[in-house]
Design an enzyme around this catalytic site. Structure first.
Site, mmCIF file in Angstrom:
data_model
loop_
_atom_site.group_PDB
_atom_site.id
_atom_site.type_symbol
_atom_site.label_atom_id
_atom_site.label_comp_id
_atom_site.label_asym_id
_atom_site.label_seq_id
_atom_site.Cartn_x
_atom_site.Cartn_y
_atom_site.Cartn_z
ATOM 1 N N GLU A 1 5.353 6.676 2.611
ATOM 2 C CA GLU A 1 5.980 6.547 1.285
ATOM 3 C C GLU A 1 6.947 5.364 1.324
ATOM 4 O O GLU A 1 7.737 5.241 2.268
ATOM 5 C CB GLU A 1 6.734 7.843 0.979
ATOM 6 C CG GLU A 1 7.525 7.820 -0.303
ATOM 7 C CD GLU A 1 8.289 9.127 -0.532
ATOM 8 O OE1 GLU A 1 8.107 10.092 0.257
ATOM 9 O OE2 GLU A 1 9.079 9.178 -1.483
ATOM 10 N N HIS B 1 9.735 2.905 -1.003
ATOM 11 C CA HIS B 1 10.504 2.568 -2.209
ATOM 12 C C HIS B 1 11.260 1.279 -1.940
ATOM 13 O O HIS B 1 11.848 1.116 -0.862
ATOM 14 C CB HIS B 1 11.492 3.676 -2.568
ATOM 15 C CG HIS B 1 10.803 4.973 -2.811
ATOM 16 N ND1 HIS B 1 10.115 5.236 -3.980
ATOM 17 C CD2 HIS B 1 10.660 6.065 -2.020
ATOM 18 C CE1 HIS B 1 9.581 6.445 -3.893
ATOM 19 N NE2 HIS B 1 9.887 6.961 -2.719
ATOM 20 N N PRO C 1 3.928 3.683 -11.799
ATOM 21 C CA PRO C 1 4.426 3.165 -13.070
ATOM 22 C C PRO C 1 5.543 2.135 -12.948
ATOM 23 O O PRO C 1 6.466 2.301 -12.140
ATOM 24 C CB PRO C 1 4.960 4.411 -13.785
ATOM 25 C CG PRO C 1 4.237 5.542 -13.162
ATOM 26 C CD PRO C 1 3.917 5.139 -11.757
ATOM 27 N N ASN C 2 5.438 1.130 -13.783
ATOM 28 C CA ASN C 2 6.451 0.082 -13.983
ATOM 29 C C ASN C 2 6.573 -0.914 -12.833
ATOM 30 O O ASN C 2 7.317 -1.894 -12.939
ATOM 31 C CB ASN C 2 7.831 0.705 -14.282
ATOM 32 C CG ASN C 2 7.796 1.530 -15.554
ATOM 33 O OD1 ASN C 2 7.410 1.019 -16.598
ATOM 34 N ND2 ASN C 2 8.160 2.803 -15.489
ATOM 35 N N ASN D 1 3.874 3.786 -3.136
ATOM 36 C CA ASN D 1 5.108 3.740 -3.916
ATOM 37 C C ASN D 1 4.738 4.292 -5.284
ATOM 38 O O ASN D 1 4.189 3.574 -6.129
ATOM 39 C CB ASN D 1 5.659 2.318 -4.045
ATOM 40 C CG ASN D 1 6.980 2.300 -4.821
ATOM 41 O OD1 ASN D 1 7.385 3.310 -5.396
ATOM 42 N ND2 ASN D 1 7.643 1.159 -4.835
ATOM 43 N N ALA E 1 8.401 6.382 -10.449
ATOM 44 C CA ALA E 1 9.073 7.586 -10.947
ATOM 45 C C ALA E 1 8.253 8.855 -10.709
ATOM 46 O O ALA E 1 8.813 9.960 -10.636
ATOM 47 C CB ALA E 1 9.363 7.419 -12.434
ATOM 48 N N ARG F 1 11.967 -6.539 -14.100
ATOM 49 C CA ARG F 1 12.533 -5.202 -14.270
ATOM 50 C C ARG F 1 13.769 -5.033 -13.401
ATOM 51 O O ARG F 1 13.688 -5.106 -12.173
ATOM 52 C CB ARG F 1 11.467 -4.188 -13.837
ATOM 53 C CG ARG F 1 11.929 -2.781 -13.818
ATOM 54 C CD ARG F 1 10.927 -1.893 -13.084
ATOM 55 N NE ARG F 1 11.390 -0.515 -13.098
ATOM 56 C CZ ARG F 1 10.938 0.432 -12.290
ATOM 57 N NH1 ARG F 1 9.993 0.151 -11.407
ATOM 58 N NH2 ARG F 1 11.414 1.641 -12.363
ATOM 59 N N TYR G 1 15.765 -4.127 -8.067
ATOM 60 C CA TYR G 1 14.471 -4.338 -7.410
ATOM 61 C C TYR G 1 14.232 -5.774 -6.923
ATOM 62 O O TYR G 1 13.205 -6.053 -6.309
ATOM 63 C CB TYR G 1 13.339 -3.932 -8.363
ATOM 64 C CG TYR G 1 13.402 -2.476 -8.759
ATOM 65 C CD1 TYR G 1 13.193 -1.474 -7.803
ATOM 66 C CD2 TYR G 1 13.694 -2.086 -10.055
ATOM 67 C CE1 TYR G 1 13.268 -0.129 -8.147
ATOM 68 C CE2 TYR G 1 13.763 -0.745 -10.414
ATOM 69 C CZ TYR G 1 13.554 0.229 -9.450
ATOM 70 O OH TYR G 1 13.630 1.558 -9.780
ATOM 71 N N ARG H 1 21.081 6.240 -5.336
ATOM 72 C CA ARG H 1 20.922 6.166 -6.796
ATOM 73 C C ARG H 1 21.112 7.555 -7.416
ATOM 74 O O ARG H 1 21.650 8.453 -6.772
ATOM 75 C CB ARG H 1 19.550 5.555 -7.112
ATOM 76 C CG ARG H 1 19.390 4.151 -6.506
ATOM 77 C CD ARG H 1 18.067 3.530 -6.865
ATOM 78 N NE ARG H 1 17.970 3.288 -8.290
ATOM 79 C CZ ARG H 1 16.821 2.962 -8.909
ATOM 80 N NH1 ARG H 1 15.715 2.828 -8.193
ATOM 81 N NH2 ARG H 1 16.802 2.762 -10.201
#
Ligand code: DQA
Length: 212
Positions: free
Chosen positions: A158, A160, A70-71, A134, A137, A78, A83, A167
């Protein structure tokens, strides 16, 4: 393997020896249900995996699914402070270029829907040799994605873009990590390229014990 960064080679063309490949046709996951549920059908496996298993001289290119949650379609607009300004299309182009030098075939997808990610992971189980994920969320919430990855029996890296450990606390936990061979975070788009490098090695050296 965990590679953490600070963002606020030899690919599989080299034919592995039969012993190194250590490939077997065992199902990826044992039936943990104590014998009551039907055992999981063995995955169909990729063309590369089957050719390597048969000891073929010329192997097709291994296939890696690069899945984005998502996103991530909004990269570029964004939260650029977190990012960066690069778009998902930029990341895909970098992955294509790196995959070519590593001798990998890639399938690149993005979705905002959890079930779609599960479907692609199930598809990867039968047609791919590894997954770069990735999950956005969903990384922090989705047991369904963890279950799909655990069943896939494939090496998973994985990724990110941001350093999730610098964070909010809720980003420090990852369900995906429980099924991942390695985690790369905080290195932006370069993390995807590093993930492909890692997967190229893992695919060639994959053991018969479920492939992780
Ligand atoms: C992310 C980190 C996640 O916590 C977040 O929800 C994302 C992107 C990253 O690439 O840094 O959507 O996966």
């Amino acid at each position: 393997m965990v590679v953490q960064g600070n963002m606020a080679a030899g690919g599989p063309q080299a034919k592995p020896s039969r012993e190194r490949r250590g490939l077997s046709c065992q199902p990826a996951a044992a039936n943990a249900g104590g014998g009551r549920t039907a055992p999981l059908a063995p995955p169909r496996r990729s063309a590369y995996y089957k050719a390597a298993l048969l000891g073929r001289e010329s192997l097709p290119l291994p296939t890696v699914f690069i899945l984005n949650g998502p996103n991530l379609n909004l990269l570029g607009v964004r939260e650029p402070a977190v990012y960066g300004r690069g778009t998902l299309a930029d990341i895909e182009a970098r992955c294509q270029a790196r995959a070519q030098t590593l001798g990998l075939e890639i399938v690149f997808h993005q979705t905002n829907h959890e079930g779609q990610l599960v479907d692609w992971i199930q598809q990867a189980r039968e047609t791919a040799d590894g997954i770069v994920l990735n999950a956005g969320a969903l990384t922090h919430t989705s047991v369904a994605i963890l279950d799909a990855l655990s069943t896939a029996g494939l090496p998973v890296i994985e990724v990110h873009l941001s350093n999730i450990f610098r964070r909010e606390r809720f980003r420090h936990h990852s369900y995906v990590s429980l099924a991942a061979s390695g985690v790369i975070c905080g290195l932006g788009a370069h993390g995807y390229e590093l993930a492909l490098e890692a997967l190229a090695n893992l695919i060639v050296n994959r053991s018969g014990e479920g492939g992780q």
